[in-house]
Scaffold this motif. Sequence first.
Motif, PDB file in Angstrom:
ATOM      1  N   GLU A  22      36.973  44.611  46.920  1.00  0.00           N
ATOM      2  CA  GLU A  22      37.839  43.777  46.081  1.00  0.00           C
ATOM      3  C   GLU A  22      37.017  43.254  44.896  1.00  0.00           C
ATOM      4  O   GLU A  22      36.518  42.135  44.928  1.00  0.00           O
ATOM      5  CB  GLU A  22      38.398  42.612  46.882  1.00  0.00           C
ATOM      6  N   PRO A  23      36.878  44.055  43.835  1.00  0.00           N
ATOM      7  CA  PRO A  23      36.059  43.608  42.713  1.00  0.00           C
ATOM      8  C   PRO A  23      36.743  42.502  41.919  1.00  0.00           C
ATOM      9  O   PRO A  23      37.969  42.400  41.883  1.00  0.00           O
ATOM     10  CB  PRO A  23      35.897  44.873  41.870  1.00  0.00           C
ATOM     11  N   VAL A  24      35.925  41.658  41.303  1.00  0.00           N
ATOM     12  CA  VAL A  24      36.428  40.597  40.433  1.00  0.00           C
ATOM     13  C   VAL A  24      36.183  41.041  38.999  1.00  0.00           C
ATOM     14  O   VAL A  24      35.042  41.231  38.581  1.00  0.00           O
ATOM     15  CB  VAL A  24      35.717  39.260  40.710  1.00  0.00           C
ATOM     16  N   PHE A  25      37.268  41.247  38.254  1.00  0.00           N
ATOM     17  CA  PHE A  25      37.173  41.692  36.868  1.00  0.00           C
ATOM     18  C   PHE A  25      37.526  40.551  35.928  1.00  0.00           C
ATOM     19  O   PHE A  25      38.514  39.838  36.136  1.00  0.00           O
ATOM     20  CB  PHE A  25      38.145  42.854  36.598  1.00  0.00           C
ATOM     21  N   ILE A  26      36.717  40.398  34.882  1.00  0.00           N
ATOM     22  CA  ILE A  26      37.067  39.530  33.756  1.00  0.00           C
ATOM     23  C   ILE A  26      37.341  40.470  32.595  1.00  0.00           C
ATOM     24  O   ILE A  26      36.518  41.316  32.261  1.00  0.00           O
ATOM     25  CB  ILE A  26      35.918  38.564  33.403  1.00  0.00           C
ATOM     26  N   THR A  27      38.513  40.325  31.999  1.00  0.00           N
ATOM     27  CA  THR A  27      38.907  41.206  30.912  1.00  0.00           C
ATOM     28  C   THR A  27      39.007  40.411  29.622  1.00  0.00           C
ATOM     29  O   THR A  27      39.607  39.328  29.594  1.00  0.00           O
ATOM     30  CB  THR A  27      40.268  41.863  31.226  1.00  0.00           C
ATOM     31  N   ILE A  28      38.400  40.952  28.563  1.00  0.00           N
ATOM     32  CA  ILE A  28      38.495  40.359  27.222  1.00  0.00           C
ATOM     33  C   ILE A  28      39.206  41.390  26.352  1.00  0.00           C
ATOM     34  O   ILE A  28      38.687  42.481  26.113  1.00  0.00           O
ATOM     35  CB  ILE A  28      37.107  40.042  26.633  1.00  0.00           C
ATOM     36  N   GLU A  57      41.281  42.743  22.768  1.00  0.00           N
ATOM     37  CA  GLU A  57      40.873  42.734  21.366  1.00  0.00           C
ATOM     38  C   GLU A  57      41.332  41.479  20.624  1.00  0.00           C
ATOM     39  O   GLU A  57      40.724  41.097  19.635  1.00  0.00           O
ATOM     40  CB  GLU A  57      41.357  43.986  20.645  1.00  0.00           C
ATOM     41  N   ASP A  58      42.373  40.796  21.125  1.00  0.00           N
ATOM     42  CA  ASP A  58      42.787  39.534  20.506  1.00  0.00           C
ATOM     43  C   ASP A  58      42.089  38.336  21.156  1.00  0.00           C
ATOM     44  O   ASP A  58      42.509  37.201  20.994  1.00  0.00           O
ATOM     45  CB  ASP A  58      44.304  39.374  20.550  1.00  0.00           C
ATOM     46  N   LEU A  59      40.991  38.603  21.912  1.00  0.00           N
ATOM     47  CA  LEU A  59      40.123  37.617  22.559  1.00  0.00           C
ATOM     48  C   LEU A  59      40.810  36.847  23.679  1.00  0.00           C
ATOM     49  O   LEU A  59      40.368  35.759  24.046  1.00  0.00           O
ATOM     50  CB  LEU A  59      39.510  36.646  21.543  1.00  0.00           C
ATOM     51  N   ALA A  60      41.893  37.393  24.228  1.00  0.00           N
ATOM     52  CA  ALA A  60      42.546  36.783  25.384  1.00  0.00           C
ATOM     53  C   ALA A  60      41.732  37.121  26.629  1.00  0.00           C
ATOM     54  O   ALA A  60      41.246  38.240  26.789  1.00  0.00           O
ATOM     55  CB  ALA A  60      43.972  37.307  25.524  1.00  0.00           C
ATOM     56  N   LEU A  61      41.558  36.147  27.501  1.00  0.00           N
ATOM     57  CA  LEU A  61      40.777  36.311  28.719  1.00  0.00           C
ATOM     58  C   LEU A  61      41.689  36.370  29.927  1.00  0.00           C
ATOM     59  O   LEU A  61      42.729  35.708  29.964  1.00  0.00           O
ATOM     60  CB  LEU A  61      39.822  35.125  28.914  1.00  0.00           C
ATOM     61  N   SER A  62      41.250  37.137  30.912  1.00  0.00           N
ATOM     62  CA  SER A  62      41.949  37.110  32.193  1.00  0.00           C
ATOM     63  C   SER A  62      40.943  37.394  33.294  1.00  0.00           C
ATOM     64  O   SER A  62      39.990  38.142  33.113  1.00  0.00           O
ATOM     65  CB  SER A  62      43.088  38.136  32.229  1.00  0.00           C
ATOM     66  N   VAL A  63      41.153  36.731  34.424  1.00  0.00           N
ATOM     67  CA  VAL A  63      40.356  36.957  35.626  1.00  0.00           C
ATOM     68  C   VAL A  63      41.280  37.655  36.602  1.00  0.00           C
ATOM     69  O   VAL A  63      42.223  37.056  37.095  1.00  0.00           O
ATOM     70  CB  VAL A  63      39.818  35.636  36.202  1.00  0.00           C
ATOM     71  N   GLY A  64      40.982  38.922  36.858  1.00  0.00           N
ATOM     72  CA  GLY A  64      41.916  39.723  37.651  1.00  0.00           C
ATOM     73  C   GLY A  64      43.206  39.887  36.862  1.00  0.00           C
ATOM     74  O   GLY A  64      43.213  40.379  35.752  1.00  0.00           O
ATOM     75  N   GLU A  65      44.316  39.425  37.435  1.00  0.00           N
ATOM     76  CA  GLU A  65      45.610  39.482  36.753  1.00  0.00           C
ATOM     77  C   GLU A  65      46.008  38.127  36.175  1.00  0.00           C
ATOM     78  O   GLU A  65      47.081  37.997  35.592  1.00  0.00           O
ATOM     79  CB  GLU A  65      46.688  39.959  37.736  1.00  0.00           C
ATOM     80  N   SER A  72      45.822  35.129  33.566  1.00  0.00           N
ATOM     81  CA  SER A  72      45.382  34.772  32.214  1.00  0.00           C
ATOM     82  C   SER A  72      44.667  33.435  32.248  1.00  0.00           C
ATOM     83  O   SER A  72      45.020  32.533  33.007  1.00  0.00           O
ATOM     84  CB  SER A  72      46.578  34.673  31.265  1.00  0.00           C
ATOM     85  N   THR A  73      43.640  33.307  31.414  1.00  0.00           N
ATOM     86  CA  THR A  73      42.853  32.075  31.377  1.00  0.00           C
ATOM     87  C   THR A  73      42.315  31.876  29.966  1.00  0.00           C
ATOM     88  O   THR A  73      42.583  32.682  29.068  1.00  0.00           O
ATOM     89  CB  THR A  73      41.712  32.116  32.422  1.00  0.00           C
ATOM     90  N   ASP A  74      41.559  30.813  29.773  1.00  0.00           N
ATOM     91  CA  ASP A  74      40.868  30.589  28.509  1.00  0.00           C
ATOM     92  C   ASP A  74      39.424  30.183  28.825  1.00  0.00           C
ATOM     93  O   ASP A  74      39.037  30.079  29.988  1.00  0.00           O
ATOM     94  CB  ASP A  74      41.573  29.549  27.643  1.00  0.00           C
ATOM     95  N   LEU A  75      38.618  29.970  27.791  1.00  0.00           N
ATOM     96  CA  LEU A  75      37.202  29.666  28.013  1.00  0.00           C
ATOM     97  C   LEU A  75      36.999  28.376  28.784  1.00  0.00           C
ATOM     98  O   LEU A  75      36.049  28.247  29.555  1.00  0.00           O
ATOM     99  CB  LEU A  75      36.463  29.594  26.672  1.00  0.00           C
ATOM    100  N   ASP A  76      37.886  27.394  28.590  1.00  0.00           N
ATOM    101  CA  ASP A  76      37.741  26.116  29.281  1.00  0.00           C
ATOM    102  C   ASP A  76      38.004  26.231  30.779  1.00  0.00           C
ATOM    103  O   ASP A  76      37.431  25.500  31.572  1.00  0.00           O
ATOM    104  CB  ASP A  76      38.676  25.068  28.671  1.00  0.00           C
ATOM    105  N   ARG A  77      38.899  27.126  31.189  1.00  0.00           N
ATOM    106  CA  ARG A  77      39.252  27.283  32.597  1.00  0.00           C
ATOM    107  C   ARG A  77      38.588  28.478  33.250  1.00  0.00           C
ATOM    108  O   ARG A  77      38.819  28.759  34.425  1.00  0.00           O
ATOM    109  CB  ARG A  77      40.763  27.455  32.747  1.00  0.00           C
ATOM    110  N   LEU A  78      37.745  29.194  32.511  1.00  0.00           N
ATOM    111  CA  LEU A  78      37.163  30.436  33.037  1.00  0.00           C
ATOM    112  C   LEU A  78      36.371  30.192  34.313  1.00  0.00           C
ATOM    113  O   LEU A  78      36.538  30.900  35.305  1.00  0.00           O
ATOM    114  CB  LEU A  78      36.265  31.094  31.976  1.00  0.00           C
TER     115      LEU A  78
END
Length: 155
Positions: free
Chosen positions: A63-69, A71-79, A81-87
């Motif tokens: 069960e890998p943990v992926f952080i996706t960035i 091209e519009d700099l949107a972040l997500s952890v797995g599925e 959505s998050t931002d830098l403050d909640r990462l």
Amino acid sequence: MASRIRADDDGELSENSEINVTPFIDVMLVLLIIFMIAAPLSTVDIPVELPVAVADAPDRPSEPVFITITEDLALSVGETSTDLDRLFIDVGIATKQKRETRIFIRADKSVPYGEFIRVMNILRADGFLKVGLVGLDETAAQEPDVDGPQSTVQP
């Protein structure tokens, strides 16, 4: 060598066998100043195109943990959505606060390097030191696949 007049020598000059280090120190200080001025001039910024990674991909965890960035700099952890403050909160939830968990970062190639490093710094500050980078396999980058591009994970 220096010579010195001694009162008990009847005014004759005698040799002094002590080493005078003042000229040596002066020469060393001049050399130090020359190197301090010349060293910054010798560094040159050279543009470099980094090669494609061809190393074999290590085994993925179940069960890998992926952080996706994106091209519009949107972040997500797995599925999620998050931002830098909640990462760090969302990564903590995804890893169940296990700091030894390997985290994989997938970033669009148009993401600025500074934004990528900002995410890495947040992870490092929170104690997650095992970070893997996800990239395209060299053969998948050259030959598009019907099922979509294959990705490899670089530790």
